[in-house]
Design a protein around this motif. Structure first.
Motif, PDB file in Angstrom:
ATOM      1  N   LEU A 144       5.740 -12.842  -4.810  1.00 52.77           N
ATOM      2  CA  LEU A 144       4.323 -12.787  -4.450  1.00 52.77           C
ATOM      3  C   LEU A 144       4.044 -13.533  -3.148  1.00 52.77           C
ATOM      4  O   LEU A 144       3.194 -13.117  -2.355  1.00 52.77           O
ATOM      5  CB  LEU A 144       3.479 -13.379  -5.584  1.00 52.77           C
ATOM      6  CG  LEU A 144       1.960 -13.283  -5.397  1.00 52.77           C
ATOM      7  CD1 LEU A 144       1.496 -11.826  -5.422  1.00 52.77           C
ATOM      8  CD2 LEU A 144       1.241 -14.092  -6.473  1.00 52.77           C
ATOM      9  N   THR A 170       4.951 -11.129   0.337  1.00 57.84           N
ATOM     10  CA  THR A 170       4.642  -9.694   0.351  1.00 57.84           C
ATOM     11  C   THR A 170       4.925  -9.099   1.728  1.00 57.84           C
ATOM     12  O   THR A 170       4.809  -9.759   2.754  1.00 57.84           O
ATOM     13  CB  THR A 170       3.165  -9.432  -0.017  1.00 57.84           C
ATOM     14  OG1 THR A 170       2.318  -9.986   0.998  1.00 57.84           O
ATOM     15  CG2 THR A 170       2.800 -10.011  -1.371  1.00 57.84           C
ATOM     16  N   THR A 221       8.170  -3.536  -5.191  1.00 57.89           N
ATOM     17  CA  THR A 221       7.925  -4.110  -3.871  1.00 57.89           C
ATOM     18  C   THR A 221       6.451  -4.494  -3.802  1.00 57.89           C
ATOM     19  O   THR A 221       5.583  -3.705  -4.185  1.00 57.89           O
ATOM     20  CB  THR A 221       8.243  -3.104  -2.753  1.00 57.89           C
ATOM     21  OG1 THR A 221       9.645  -2.785  -2.803  1.00 57.89           O
ATOM     22  CG2 THR A 221       7.902  -3.671  -1.385  1.00 57.89           C
ATOM     23  N   LEU A 222       6.169  -5.692  -3.324  1.00 64.39           N
ATOM     24  CA  LEU A 222       4.794  -6.158  -3.173  1.00 64.39           C
ATOM     25  C   LEU A 222       4.417  -6.116  -1.701  1.00 64.39           C
ATOM     26  O   LEU A 222       5.194  -6.529  -0.838  1.00 64.39           O
ATOM     27  CB  LEU A 222       4.642  -7.590  -3.702  1.00 64.39           C
ATOM     28  CG  LEU A 222       5.115  -7.829  -5.144  1.00 64.39           C
ATOM     29  CD1 LEU A 222       4.927  -9.291  -5.524  1.00 64.39           C
ATOM     30  CD2 LEU A 222       4.371  -6.923  -6.105  1.00 64.39           C
ATOM     31  N   ALA A 223       3.221  -5.612  -1.425  1.00 64.53           N
ATOM     32  CA  ALA A 223       2.742  -5.512  -0.046  1.00 64.53           C
ATOM     33  C   ALA A 223       1.292  -5.945   0.025  1.00 64.53           C
ATOM     34  O   ALA A 223       0.567  -5.946  -0.984  1.00 64.53           O
ATOM     35  CB  ALA A 223       2.886  -4.081   0.469  1.00 64.53           C
ATOM     36  N   SER A 224       0.846  -6.304   1.222  1.00 67.11           N
ATOM     37  CA  SER A 224      -0.553  -6.669   1.470  1.00 67.11           C
ATOM     38  C   SER A 224      -0.853  -6.455   2.948  1.00 67.11           C
ATOM     39  O   SER A 224       0.065  -6.399   3.766  1.00 67.11           O
ATOM     40  CB  SER A 224      -0.823  -8.130   1.074  1.00 67.11           C
ATOM     41  OG  SER A 224      -0.072  -9.016   1.891  1.00 67.11           O
TER      42      SER A 224
END
Length: 227
Positions: A83, A86, A45-48
């Motif tokens: 990407l 996110t 999982t991508l987060a920002s």
């Protein structure tokens, strides 16, 4: 064993101080760990902090900065879509993940280093002894994190990160809000380093740190071993 769930946290900050130049995350430091983890079967999982597409440091997209991993990413529409979308860092539940990894780039020095969401996340992983990884400038995220006893999380632990001499070599010593090496030492970290631009990774308990972009693949491999 079920596939490990790994969270990768990227910066949302795109301004290089007051230089009017762009920054963000460093492409190799995302791509190399991403494929190490993905090829091992991990669910990523991508987060920002702001969600959506994190800013890419344009220098990391230059021809001389490309690697096998970055070239693979440029041909991987699924990874590009992941990407671009996110998750908001503030919506992440730390309990859902087996490990967390922070790619670098200069951006984290401004936003993730000061993020309360990031601090709480790291402290949750630390308190349950789940693996935490950070490479290059991303150890900036340990600036305010604390251990169970209230001491800095890196205090008394072997750590590395982007060196003062590497920062000097890229001409940004006076631009960045703080130097990663100095901060880790000030927080009681037992800072070690390899040669400038050479791969160097340290593992201390559940904490994995890498010195520079060349260290990102090995850092992700060491993180996997801890899961």
């Amino acid at each position: 064993m079920t596939a490990p769930k790994i969270l990768m946290v990227l910066t949302s900050h795109d301004q290089l101080g007051t230089t009017k130049k762009k920054t963000g995350f460093w492409l190799e430091e995302f791509a190399a760990p991403y494929y190490v983890l993905k090829d091992a079967g991990a669910r990523i999982t991508l987060a920002s902090p702001k969600g959506g597409q994190p800013p890419l440091d344009p220098k990391s997209d230059a021809a001389d900065a490309q690697t096998d991993a970055t070239r693979r990413f440029k041909a991987d529409t699924d990874a590009q879509q992941a990407l671009a979308s996110t998750v908001l860092l503030g919506e992440i539940d730390a309990d859902e993940y087996d490990a967390v990894f922070y790619p670098g780039g200069h951006g984290p020095l401004w936003d993730l280093a000061e993020s309360e969401d990031s601090r709480r996340l790291i402290e949750a992983f630390a308190s349950s002894n789940r693996p935490i990884g950070a490479v290059c400038h991303a150890p900036a995220v340990f600036k305010h994190t604390r251990g169970a006893g209230g001491e800095p999380l890196v205090s008394g632990r072997r750590v590395t990160g982007f060196t003062n001499t590497e920062e000097e070599a890229v001409g940004l010593t006076e631009v960045v809000p703080f130097l990663v090496e100095d901060m880790l030492k000030a927080n009681g970290g037992l800072y070690e380093r390899g040669g400038d631009w050479s791969p160097f990774v340290l593992v201390d308990g559940n904490l994995v740190t890498g010195q520079n972009p060349a260290s990102s693949e090995k850092a992700a491999s060491e993180l996997l071993k801890l899961i």
